[in-house]
Design a protein around this motif. Structure first.
Motif, mmCIF file in Angstrom:
data_model
loop_
_atom_site.group_PDB
_atom_site.id
_atom_site.type_symbol
_atom_site.label_atom_id
_atom_site.label_comp_id
_atom_site.label_asym_id
_atom_site.label_seq_id
_atom_site.Cartn_x
_atom_site.Cartn_y
_atom_site.Cartn_z
ATOM 1 N N TYR A 137 0.830 -1.203 0.000
ATOM 2 C CA TYR A 137 0.000 0.000 0.000
ATOM 3 C C TYR A 137 0.864 1.253 0.000
ATOM 4 O O TYR A 137 2.011 1.234 0.467
ATOM 5 C CB TYR A 137 -0.901 0.029 1.245
ATOM 6 N N VAL A 138 0.258 2.346 -0.517
ATOM 7 C CA VAL A 138 0.832 3.682 -0.337
ATOM 8 C C VAL A 138 -0.312 4.588 0.089
ATOM 9 O O VAL A 138 -1.473 4.265 -0.139
ATOM 10 C CB VAL A 138 1.468 4.237 -1.644
ATOM 11 N N PRO A 139 -0.021 5.731 0.724
ATOM 12 C CA PRO A 139 -1.100 6.659 1.051
ATOM 13 C C PRO A 139 -1.764 7.146 -0.234
ATOM 14 O O PRO A 139 -1.094 7.309 -1.267
ATOM 15 C CB PRO A 139 -0.388 7.812 1.764
ATOM 16 N N THR A 140 -3.082 7.399 -0.178
ATOM 17 C CA THR A 140 -3.814 7.792 -1.384
ATOM 18 C C THR A 140 -3.290 9.106 -1.972
ATOM 19 O O THR A 140 -3.234 9.265 -3.192
ATOM 20 C CB THR A 140 -5.312 7.882 -1.050
ATOM 21 N N TYR A 141 -2.867 10.047 -1.101
ATOM 22 C CA TYR A 141 -2.337 11.314 -1.640
ATOM 23 C C TYR A 141 -1.159 11.070 -2.565
ATOM 24 O O TYR A 141 -0.953 11.773 -3.545
ATOM 25 C CB TYR A 141 -1.951 12.290 -0.512
ATOM 26 N N ASP A 213 4.710 9.965 8.668
ATOM 27 C CA ASP A 213 4.855 10.314 7.257
ATOM 28 C C ASP A 213 3.555 10.893 6.705
ATOM 29 O O ASP A 213 3.557 11.828 5.913
ATOM 30 C CB ASP A 213 5.260 9.075 6.441
ATOM 31 N N TYR A 214 2.440 10.299 7.118
ATOM 32 C CA TYR A 214 1.124 10.708 6.612
ATOM 33 C C TYR A 214 0.847 12.168 6.959
ATOM 34 O O TYR A 214 0.371 12.936 6.136
ATOM 35 C CB TYR A 214 0.059 9.809 7.240
ATOM 36 N N LYS A 215 1.182 12.540 8.204
ATOM 37 C CA LYS A 215 0.931 13.915 8.650
ATOM 38 C C LYS A 215 1.722 14.909 7.817
ATOM 39 O O LYS A 215 1.276 16.025 7.592
ATOM 40 C CB LYS A 215 1.315 14.059 10.129
ATOM 41 N N GLN A 216 2.920 14.499 7.375
ATOM 42 C CA GLN A 216 3.757 15.412 6.588
ATOM 43 C C GLN A 216 3.617 15.182 5.096
ATOM 44 O O GLN A 216 4.403 15.707 4.316
ATOM 45 C CB GLN A 216 5.231 15.229 6.992
ATOM 46 N N LYS A 217 2.633 14.328 4.710
ATOM 47 C CA LYS A 217 2.387 14.000 3.302
ATOM 48 C C LYS A 217 3.656 13.518 2.597
ATOM 49 O O LYS A 217 3.973 13.906 1.481
ATOM 50 C CB LYS A 217 1.816 15.218 2.551
ATOM 51 N N ASN A 231 -8.064 1.869 8.559
ATOM 52 C CA ASN A 231 -8.418 2.255 7.195
ATOM 53 C C ASN A 231 -9.576 3.234 7.159
ATOM 54 O O ASN A 231 -9.846 3.844 6.136
ATOM 55 C CB ASN A 231 -8.755 1.015 6.372
ATOM 56 N N GLN A 232 -10.304 3.365 8.283
ATOM 57 C CA GLN A 232 -11.370 4.364 8.338
ATOM 58 C C GLN A 232 -10.793 5.733 8.670
ATOM 59 O O GLN A 232 -11.429 6.749 8.459
ATOM 60 C CB GLN A 232 -12.394 3.974 9.414
ATOM 61 N N ILE A 233 -9.581 5.755 9.254
ATOM 62 C CA ILE A 233 -8.973 7.015 9.662
ATOM 63 C C ILE A 233 -8.052 7.534 8.560
ATOM 64 O O ILE A 233 -8.037 8.715 8.250
ATOM 65 C CB ILE A 233 -8.175 6.821 10.965
ATOM 66 N N TYR A 234 -7.272 6.623 7.957
ATOM 67 C CA TYR A 234 -6.323 7.020 6.926
ATOM 68 C C TYR A 234 -6.783 6.503 5.577
ATOM 69 O O TYR A 234 -7.422 5.458 5.491
ATOM 70 C CB TYR A 234 -4.929 6.473 7.245
#
Lengths: 343, 681
Positions: A137-141, A213-217, A231-234
């Motif tokens: 997986y990777v973050p959606t952004y 990492d998510y917080k800093q995109k 997965n409901q939060i991120y």
């Protein structure tokens, strides 16, 4: 002789007597207490065995257990203990009859063939309901910014995005707890990718890293799975790995070069349970719910900080019919045989 | 961690240290150093064509395979084999039964009873302050609550605390029953001492994670497994303290007794044992501290207690929950530590401010306590601590920790990437490329210079054996998992972590220790912090460390650094304190400044202690390498963690043994001369 011994004694001897006396007195009181409770302890459980359920290190496992505990204690009147333990030791404990059941199993074909098919110390207790999905997986952004990350070829090409000091000069693939089912070292090698697999050591460490990492995109590539209440939060997006095939499933672990198989999560219990606690065994076989149900209870526990009993009671209140069906003898249950549940 | 076991050896080493550095001594040092540099240069030059350890060199079918086969033999024969079934199973049942009875007993005593007894015992063995401290610590198990922290979602931690207390009590009792007789035997018969010393070394260095799986296989999950793991870890210091205590009884006292015609048994019972009582009590104190430091590990095998909320906090990344549960473990350690330390003082001398109690007074006190217990149980029908009498600070702690982490992130991230890119990675690459035989030669040369040819041979053997821990290429582990395991490469990675953590500890710890020696205020301020860091379970600071330094080797180094720091500071201060007043006064009378005095007199004289500080720090850093595996550091630590969590007995055992070999090498290299009995904890 006696006199001689006395003469050899040093002045330090007396306080030692005090210390020993103190220890003896504590032991004596403890012994009285033990004697007084020994008779009471047996009576309390009404001769029914205590049911133990294994809580593994992901929150969904706890969600299953608190609801099962609530139902068994309230309707079947057995005492239930939840024991925190890793996945494979839980199998060992079931074989030894020290663990009653595990409510969520992912794969574990080696244990299945040994403990269920060969020695018959553990029995299959049917499907749990949700389908498990393991993958990259990777973050959606990040996926939106780099659409090529949808497939493993894009990930292979973009390795520079994921370089960290730790993995430098390669890209970093962030794995989680080494206890989870992973083929990532083999995948990276066999797909000839310029990545270094870093085990976070615990799911908690992995998640902390992803959150930071998510917080800093920032870009981050990691092992992840569903169902997972986080997965409901991120917002995470899955990378497509080479398609899973029956041929690939037969490869040795070190040669695997395809995606993770689809998992049908299932339950197992100690072979002795249907005899020692028949009503519990029947209930465990019929316990079946959805990923959504599990996520709801998990986030009540982890995000809303409800107590186990509160979360279970809240779920039971809104799902009365479902719980009734678990306890009804008329409800059929689905048994699953390998390899349907994955490797 | 107390340096006492090595105190005698330090005294011996101290006698050899001359006040000024003579040329011959310098020459003895220069030769090996030059040789070492030459070997390093050669290593770099040659590493181009020969890296690390040959993958094809495998002992038989491979060390991991031996353990895998042993494990499958045990699991298939467990129900039929008399030893496994009756003896081991019986031991497990007795331990489990005793612990459960004790837990029930503690609940039966009611919270009033436990509080009364804890306070009374502390008062009898100590002073008023000891008693008040004990009462406050015990009360904290009820007052400091953790919402949803206990079994079945309870928030009062009294129950889990009693479970941990019972587990500790049984583990400590068994440690005493094994440790003291073994220590006596080792003191009386030298062959016993020589035989058990390497065993004790293995028990202390082998990480608990490596033997948890075999313990679960033999004893199943729950209390017995927790107790066995605790005893294995906690018993070595007691054996060592007992042995050293008896051995250091002065010769002239024994000779006097012999002159009076005392038999050997009489001398042992009436002279050596009483005189060694204080050392034994110190050993017992160590047992308590070490046992409490693996409460969380015991929870990993289903023993329950205060370790559970720590693990649960990890699962949900609940910083506050983990911290408060960790603090409760620290409080239990401090309570038991102070009480047992007071008992130790009592045993050695009666300098207490209070007159000793008469037998009648004692009887009255115990009678009173019994009455309180009976009234509380039968009269007032009390049970565990009432849930209304306490509060939770979990949310506040979480917020505070989050705030601190956020403030520090910027600094820590740049620090982390600098250290990883410019220190750890190059060091790791250098060590990874180093040919194994050159490293063996290097170790051998240093060992020869420090301890003679026998030590050199031993250590060269250890270096080679690390490489032989590997499995054959393409070996499929027992549970058919895919995992790359190269013992040599992972040992080199671990070595790089140990070197960096050790350097940080010395660079920061030694100046702190000097400051604590020079200024009383610093000492007073540091003491509670060091106490706290020493007993706080590492599992509590895993998440903050990752939040600050990212998953990876540096997070592991940080965890190890924090864990070993108190020992470095303490040993430094202690060493400086050992410098005799007269020497300092002589220096002062010659007009030395405070700084000159420290540099020219105090530090050189304290050198044996400094060596000890380095030695202790290395061993503690080694012990923490496993925890480093839980925050993303690779190497042997991760191998052992993986072996445990996947039940890969072969992987865990082979990696654990590699770690033991590494520990032995580092320990022996950091000791000067032929130190006796001083391989501390």
């Amino acid at each position: 002789m006696k006199n001689q011994r006395r003469s050899l004694r040093f002045p330090g001897g007396r306080p030692r007597v005090t210390a020993v006396a103190a220890l003896l007195a504590v032991t004596a009181i403890a012994a009285v207490a033990i004697a007084a409770t020994a008779t009471g302890a047996a009576a309390r459980t009404n001769g029914k065995p205590t049911i133990t359920l294994a809580t593994n290190s992901w929150e969904g496992s706890l969600a299953n257990n608190v609801v099962a505990q609530y139902v068994i204690q309230k309707y079947l009147h057995y005492q239930v203990n939840l024991v925190t333990i890793d996945e494979i030791p839980a199998w060992t404990a079931m074989v030894q009859g020290k663990m009653s059941a595990v409510m969520e199993e992912w794969g574990h074909s080696a244990q299945y063939s040994q403990d269920i098919n060969k020695t018959h110390k553990v029995v299959n207790a049917g499907l749990e309901g949700p389908n498990g999905n393991i993958g990259w997986y990777v973050p959606t952004y990040l996926m939106q910014k780099h659409p090529e990350l949808k497939t493993w070829r894009g990930v292979k090409k973009d390795w520079k995005l994921f370089v960290t000091p730790q993995s430098s000069p390669q890209g970093q693939f962030l794995d989680g707890s080494p206890s989870y089912v992973t083929n990532d070292q083999a995948l990276v090698k066999n797909l000839k990718m310029n990545y270094k697999v870093i085990f976070a050591g615990t799911e908690a460490a992995q998640l902390t890293e992803i959150e930071t990492d998510y917080k800093q995109k920032k870009p981050v590539l990691f092992y992840w799975y569903t169902p997972q209440y986080q997965n409901q939060i991120y917002k995470f997006s899955q990378v497509q790995l080479p398609k899973w095939t029956k041929t690939c499933a037969k490869l040795k672990p070190a040669q695997i070069n395809c995606a993770y198989p689809p998992y049908h999560l299932y339950k197992v219990m100690a072979a002795t349970l249907p005899k020692t606690a028949p009503s519990v065994a029947k209930f465990l076989r019929r316990f079946n719910w959805t990923a959504q149900d599990q996520n709801q209870v998990a986030s009540d526990l982890a995000v809303k900080h409800m107590s186990n009993a509160q979360a279970a009671a809240a779920f039971a209140k809104s799902h009365a019919a479902l719980i009734k069906s678990w306890l009804s003898a008329k409800t059929p249950y689905t048994k699953v045989e390998p390899p349907a549940f994955g490797t | 961690v107390s340096p006492t076991p090595a105190a005698s050896s330090v005294a011996a080493a101290e006698a050899q240290v001359p006040l000024r550095l003579d040329v011959g001594r310098l020459g003895r040092w220069l030769a090996p150093v030059c040789a070492a540099v030459a070997i390093c240069v050669a290593g770099i030059a040659l590493s181009g064509f020969h890296k690390g350890f040959p993958a094809s060199w495998v002992l038989g079918s491979g060390v991991p395979n031996w353990f895998d086969r042993l494990d499958s033999w045990v699991t298939t024969n467990q129900s039929s084999n008399f030893f496994l079934n009756t003896i081991i199973g019986g031991i497990g049942n007795v331990l489990g039964g005793a612990t459960n009875d004790l837990v029930n007993g503690l609940h039966w005593l009611t919270w009033v009873g436990v509080l009364t007894l804890a306070t009374l015992v502390a008062w009898i063995v100590g002073r008023w302050r000891t008693a008040v401290f004990a009462a406050v610590m015990v009360a904290s198990f009820g007052i400091l609550q953790i919402p949803n922290g206990g079994p079945n979602g309870i928030s009062v931690m009294w129950g889990p605390a009693m479970t941990t207390l019972a587990l500790m009590a049984v583990a400590i009792l068994i440690s005493t029953l094994i440790g003291i007789p073994l220590g006596i035997a080792a003191a009386v018969w030298t062959p016993v001492s020589k035989t058990i010393r390497p065993v004790l070394d293995v028990m202390q260095i082998l990480p608990a994670f490596a033997y948890l799986v075999p313990i679960v296989v033999l004893f199943s999950i729950g209390n017995p497994a927790g107790i066995v793991a605790t005893v294995i870890y906690a018993v070595p210091p007691l054996v060592r303290f007992t042995e050293v205590g008896i051995r250091t009884v002065r010769r002239d006292v024994i000779e006097a007794a012999e002159a009076f015609g005392a038999t050997r048994m009489q001398i042992l019972r009436d002279i050596q044992l009483p005189l060694a009582a204080q050392a034994i009590m110190l050993g017992l104190n160590q047992v308590i501290m070490m046992a409490l430091s693996i409460v969380v590990i015991a929870s990993l095998v289903g023993a329950g207690g205060l370790g559970d909320p720590v693990l649960q906090a990890l699962q949900t990344q609940d910083l506050g929950m983990g911290a408060v549960a960790g603090v409760l473990i620290v409080f239990m350690a401090m309570w038991l530590d102070r009480t047992s330390a007071a008992l130790g003082h009592r045993t050695s001398r009666r300098t207490g401010s209070r007159k000793p109690l008469t037998r009648r007074q004692l009887a009255a006190l115990w009678g009173g306590a019994l009455a309180v217990v009976l009234v509380a149980h039968y009269g007032l029908h009390l049970g565990d601590w009432p849930s209304g009498w306490g509060f939770s600070i979990v949310d506040q702690v979480t917020n505070a920790m989050n705030w601190v982490t956020t403030q520090l992130t910027g600094v820590s991230e740049s620090l982390s990437s600098f250290l990883t890119l410019h220190v750890l990675n190059p060091l790791q690459a250098f060590l990874g490329d180093f040919p194994w035989w050159l490293l063996a030669a290097l170790v051998g040369a240093v060992a020869w210079a420090r301890g003679g040819p026998r030590r050199a041979i031993l250590l060269v053997g250890c270096v080679a054996l690390i490489g032989f821990m590997q499995a054959p290429v393409g070996y499929t582990f027992q549970q058919t998992t895919s995992y790359d395991f190269s013992a040599w490469d992972d040992a080199m990675l671990t070595l790089s972590l140990v070197i960096v953590a050790l350097t940080l500890d010395l660079v920061i710890g030694v100046p702190l220790g000097i400051a604590a020696y020079r200024w009383r205020a610093v000492d007073n301020a540091l003491r509670p912090i060091l106490d706290f860091l020493q007993t706080l379970p590492a599992f509590v600071y895993l998440i903050p460390v990752v939040a600050l330094f990212s998953v990876g080797n540096l997070a592991g180094v940080t965890a190890a650094f924090v864990y070993a720091l108190p020992a470095t500071v303490r040993a430094t201060t202690l060493g400086l304190r050992a410098v005799q007043r007269e020497v300092i006064e002589a220096g002062q009378s010659f007009g030395s400044t405070r700084w000159q005095l420290l540099r020219k007199v105090e530090l050189p004289i304290a050198r044996p202690y400094m060596t000890l500080a380095v030695n202790q720090t290395i061993l503690l850093v080694m012990a923490e390498v496993v925890v480093a595996g839980l925050v993303g550091a690779g190497g042997l630590g991760l191998d052992v963690v993986t072996g445990f969590s996947r039940s890969e007995v072969g992987l865990g055992a082979a990696a654990g043994l590699a770690m033991v070999l590494m520990g032995v090498i580092l320990d022996r290299l950091s000791q000067t001369g032929q130190l006796e009995g001083g391989q501390g904890q």
